[in-house]
Motif scaffolding. Sequence first.
Motif, PDB file in Angstrom:
ATOM      1  N   LEU A  73       0.858  -1.187   0.000  1.00 29.93           N
ATOM      2  CA  LEU A  73       0.000   0.000   0.000  1.00 29.93           C
ATOM      3  C   LEU A  73       0.893   1.235   0.000  1.00 29.93           C
ATOM      4  N   PRO A  74       0.446   2.335  -0.585  1.00 27.17           N
ATOM      5  CA  PRO A  74       1.300   3.539  -0.618  1.00 27.17           C
ATOM      6  C   PRO A  74       1.432   4.163   0.777  1.00 27.17           C
ATOM      7  N   HIS A  75       2.500   4.949   0.965  1.00 23.66           N
ATOM      8  CA  HIS A  75       2.712   5.637   2.229  1.00 23.66           C
ATOM      9  C   HIS A  75       1.604   6.653   2.479  1.00 23.66           C
ATOM     10  N   THR A  76       1.354   6.901   3.766  1.00 20.18           N
ATOM     11  CA  THR A  76       0.371   7.917   4.145  1.00 20.18           C
ATOM     12  C   THR A  76       1.090   9.237   4.414  1.00 20.18           C
ATOM     13  N   ASP A  77       0.320  10.277   4.677  1.00 22.48           N
ATOM     14  CA  ASP A  77       0.880  11.596   4.980  1.00 22.48           C
ATOM     15  C   ASP A  77       0.938  11.859   6.480  1.00 22.48           C
ATOM     16  N   THR A  78       0.833  10.824   7.290  1.00 28.04           N
ATOM     17  CA  THR A  78       0.847  10.985   8.741  1.00 28.04           C
ATOM     18  C   THR A  78       2.227  11.454   9.201  1.00 28.04           C
ATOM     19  N   PRO A  79       2.280  12.526   9.984  1.00 26.57           N
ATOM     20  CA  PRO A  79       3.592  12.976  10.476  1.00 26.57           C
ATOM     21  C   PRO A  79       4.133  12.007  11.531  1.00 26.57           C
ATOM     22  N   PHE A  80       5.448  11.938  11.626  1.00 30.27           N
ATOM     23  CA  PHE A  80       6.090  11.034  12.582  1.00 30.27           C
ATOM     24  C   PHE A  80       5.802  11.483  14.010  1.00 30.27           C
ATOM     25  N   ASN A  81       5.359  10.527  14.839  1.00 31.32           N
ATOM     26  CA  ASN A  81       5.070  10.802  16.231  1.00 31.32           C
ATOM     27  C   ASN A  81       5.796   9.753  17.068  1.00 31.32           C
ATOM     28  N   LYS A  82       6.867  10.164  17.739  1.00 33.17           N
ATOM     29  CA  LYS A  82       7.683   9.209  18.491  1.00 33.17           C
ATOM     30  C   LYS A  82       6.949   8.655  19.701  1.00 33.17           C
ATOM     31  N   TRP A  83       5.987   9.386  20.256  1.00 34.67           N
ATOM     32  CA  TRP A  83       5.268   8.888  21.428  1.00 34.67           C
ATOM     33  C   TRP A  83       4.307   7.770  21.055  1.00 34.67           C
ATOM     34  N   VAL A  84       3.656   7.894  19.939  1.00 37.67           N
ATOM     35  CA  VAL A  84       2.785   6.805  19.484  1.00 37.67           C
ATOM     36  C   VAL A  84       3.626   5.576  19.172  1.00 37.67           C
ATOM     37  N   LEU A  85       4.768   5.772  18.551  1.00 38.63           N
ATOM     38  CA  LEU A  85       5.660   4.656  18.241  1.00 38.63           C
ATOM     39  C   LEU A  85       6.179   4.001  19.517  1.00 38.63           C
ATOM     40  N   LEU A  86       6.379   4.783  20.569  1.00 37.19           N
ATOM     41  CA  LEU A  86       6.852   4.247  21.840  1.00 37.19           C
ATOM     42  C   LEU A  86       5.786   3.396  22.527  1.00 37.19           C
ATOM     43  N   PHE A  87       4.542   3.870  22.538  1.00 40.88           N
ATOM     44  CA  PHE A  87       3.484   3.171  23.263  1.00 40.88           C
ATOM     45  C   PHE A  87       2.674   2.195  22.419  1.00 40.88           C
ATOM     46  N   LEU A  88       2.905   2.137  21.146  1.00 44.76           N
ATOM     47  CA  LEU A  88       2.155   1.234  20.271  1.00 44.76           C
ATOM     48  C   LEU A  88       2.290  -0.244  20.660  1.00 44.76           C
ATOM     49  N   PRO A  89       3.466  -0.756  21.006  1.00 43.26           N
ATOM     50  CA  PRO A  89       3.546  -2.159  21.438  1.00 43.26           C
ATOM     51  C   PRO A  89       2.757  -2.440  22.716  1.00 43.26           C
ATOM     52  N   ALA A  90       2.716  -1.480  23.637  1.00 43.84           N
ATOM     53  CA  ALA A  90       1.949  -1.679  24.873  1.00 43.84           C
ATOM     54  C   ALA A  90       0.454  -1.745  24.572  1.00 43.84           C
ATOM     55  N   PHE A  91      -0.013  -0.885  23.683  1.00 41.45           N
ATOM     56  CA  PHE A  91      -1.426  -0.929  23.303  1.00 41.45           C
ATOM     57  C   PHE A  91      -1.766  -2.242  22.605  1.00 41.45           C
ATOM     58  N   GLY A  92      -0.875  -2.697  21.759  1.00 40.88           N
ATOM     59  CA  GLY A  92      -1.093  -3.974  21.081  1.00 40.88           C
ATOM     60  C   GLY A  92      -1.132  -5.135  22.043  1.00 40.88           C
ATOM     61  N   ARG A  93      -0.276  -5.106  23.065  1.00 42.47           N
ATOM     62  CA  ARG A  93      -0.272  -6.164  24.071  1.00 42.47           C
ATOM     63  C   ARG A  93      -1.606  -6.194  24.807  1.00 42.47           C
ATOM     64  N   HIS A  94      -2.100  -5.032  25.231  1.00 42.99           N
ATOM     65  CA  HIS A  94      -3.372  -4.996  25.951  1.00 42.99           C
ATOM     66  C   HIS A  94      -4.522  -5.446  25.064  1.00 42.99           C
ATOM     67  N   PHE A  95      -4.496  -5.070  23.813  1.00 43.67           N
ATOM     68  CA  PHE A  95      -5.551  -5.490  22.890  1.00 43.67           C
ATOM     69  C   PHE A  95      -5.593  -7.009  22.758  1.00 43.67           C
ATOM     70  N   PHE A  96      -4.434  -7.636  22.541  1.00 43.96           N
ATOM     71  CA  PHE A  96      -4.421  -9.075  22.323  1.00 43.96           C
ATOM     72  C   PHE A  96      -4.656  -9.858  23.607  1.00 43.96           C
ATOM     73  N   VAL A  97      -4.248  -9.334  24.757  1.00 50.23           N
ATOM     74  CA  VAL A  97      -4.521 -10.031  26.025  1.00 50.23           C
ATOM     75  C   VAL A  97      -6.011 -10.037  26.292  1.00 50.23           C
ATOM     76  N   TYR A  98      -6.676  -8.907  26.130  1.00 52.10           N
ATOM     77  CA  TYR A  98      -8.101  -8.866  26.378  1.00 52.10           C
ATOM     78  C   TYR A  98      -8.914  -9.545  25.286  1.00 52.10           C
ATOM     79  N   TRP A  99      -8.392  -9.556  24.071  1.00 48.00           N
ATOM     80  CA  TRP A  99      -9.091 -10.208  22.964  1.00 48.00           C
ATOM     81  C   TRP A  99      -9.037 -11.731  23.110  1.00 48.00           C
ATOM     82  N   SER A 100      -7.928 -12.248  23.617  1.00 40.66           N
ATOM     83  CA  SER A 100      -7.775 -13.697  23.708  1.00 40.66           C
ATOM     84  C   SER A 100      -8.448 -14.297  24.922  1.00 40.66           C
TER      85      SER A 100
END
Length: 93
Positions: A65-92
């Motif tokens: 898929l082509p790149h988006t125009d979203t500006p780089f956000n280091k805080w979202v990149l920092l906390f994204l794995p934690a959000f993913g962990r919580h999503f999959f723990v509660y989903w499973s």
Amino acid sequence: MNLSRKKDVDVKYAGKWVFYFVLIGVMSGLGAILFHYLCGLGMHYFMDMMAGYRPEGSAGEHLLLPHTDTPFNKWVLLFLPAFGRHFFVYWSS
């Protein structure tokens, strides 16, 4: 006479196993292709679309898929794995 009969049995037995080996190889190859495309989709939606991070791809490979125009956000990149962990723990559970 007994030796030729044994060869027929060995050929049938070997042919059956060759079929299984080819079937396993095809299935694992298709699984690898699916895994590759799902990794590309995950990188696009989570890293590019949410965090604005666009890592360089391998030489000669095209983007799914082509790149988006979203500006780089280091805080979202920092906390994204934690959000993913919580999503999959509660989903499973």
